[in-house]
Design an enzyme around this catalytic site. Structure first.
Site, PDB file in Angstrom:
ATOM      1  N   HIS A  20       0.857  -1.271  -0.006  1.00  0.00           N
ATOM      2  CA  HIS A  20       0.052   0.064  -0.083  1.00  0.00           C
ATOM      3  C   HIS A  20       0.947   1.102   0.074  1.00  0.00           C
ATOM      4  O   HIS A  20       1.793   1.438   0.725  1.00  0.00           O
ATOM      5  CB  HIS A  20      -0.922   0.000   1.352  1.00  0.00           C
ATOM      6  N   ASP A  28      11.459   4.062 -19.828  1.00  0.00           N
ATOM      7  CA  ASP A  28      11.891   3.750 -21.291  1.00  0.00           C
ATOM      8  C   ASP A  28      13.530   3.243 -21.245  1.00  0.00           C
ATOM      9  O   ASP A  28      14.165   3.108 -20.302  1.00  0.00           O
ATOM     10  CB  ASP A  28      11.708   5.090 -21.976  1.00  0.00           C
ATOM     11  N   HIS A  99      10.016  17.372 -15.219  1.00  0.00           N
ATOM     12  CA  HIS A  99      10.646  16.019 -15.167  1.00  0.00           C
ATOM     13  C   HIS A  99      11.735  16.179 -14.199  1.00  0.00           C
ATOM     14  O   HIS A  99      12.136  14.848 -13.581  1.00  0.00           O
ATOM     15  CB  HIS A  99      11.433  15.854 -16.596  1.00  0.00           C
ATOM     16  N   TYR A 121      10.104  11.075 -22.496  1.00  0.00           N
ATOM     17  CA  TYR A 121       9.453  11.166 -21.245  1.00  0.00           C
ATOM     18  C   TYR A 121       7.947  10.155 -21.038  1.00  0.00           C
ATOM     19  O   TYR A 121       7.146  10.729 -20.468  1.00  0.00           O
ATOM     20  CB  TYR A 121       9.063  12.588 -21.169  1.00  0.00           C
ATOM     21  N   ASN A 123       8.095   7.471 -19.161  1.00  0.00           N
ATOM     22  CA  ASN A 123       8.275   7.133 -18.163  1.00  0.00           C
ATOM     23  C   ASN A 123       7.124   7.270 -17.089  1.00  0.00           C
ATOM     24  O   ASN A 123       6.649   8.672 -17.170  1.00  0.00           O
ATOM     25  CB  ASN A 123       9.747   7.485 -17.352  1.00  0.00           C
TER      26      ASN A 123
END
Length: 129
Positions: A20, A28, A99, A121, A123
């Site tokens: 949890h 990537d 990012h 980007y 990810n």
């Protein structure tokens, strides 16, 4: 013997240890290595598998409460790619952030799955519910 779903024992082991509010990174092919967290590298070649391939295999058995993604994703990908991610995210709450802030979350994750995804980007960080 497993015959369907995720077959990779390292991915299954990693998923089984997430509890949890723990987080998991799906990254990537070019995402930096983070020595602080376990990395399961399943990249085979450019584009195989993708972040969405992994996400779509995980979500039937993994309760995702939230997703983070870099806001730069929107400026560097096609509308079709953005729509594909939105479809896989479904109704899961999504937070996009710079990012540099996204990367600050990475060391706190239980682990990282590296894919062959070439999308800039693309990810994501999943938080278990």
């Amino acid at each position: 013997m497993l015959k369907s779903g995720i077959l990779n024992p390292h991915v299954l082991s990693l998923l089984a240890r997430i509890r949890h509010t723990n987080t998991l990174v799906i990254a990537d092919w070019a995402f930096p290595y983070w020595p602080e967290i376990e990395t399961v590298d399943i990249s085979l070649t450019m584009g195989i598998p993708t972040v969405l391939d992994v996400l779509d295999l995980i979500t039937p058995n993994f309760k995702v409460g939230r997703i983070w993604q870099a806001e730069e994703f929107l400026a560097t990908n096609t509308p079709e790619k953005i729509d594909a991610f939105a479809k896989s995210f479904g109704s899961i709450p999504l937070t996009r952030e710079p990012h540099v802030d996204f990367k600050k979350r990475v060391p706190k994750a239980i682990g990282l799955i590296r894919t062959g995804d070439p999308n800039p980007y693309g990810n994501i960080i999943l938080e278990s519910e």
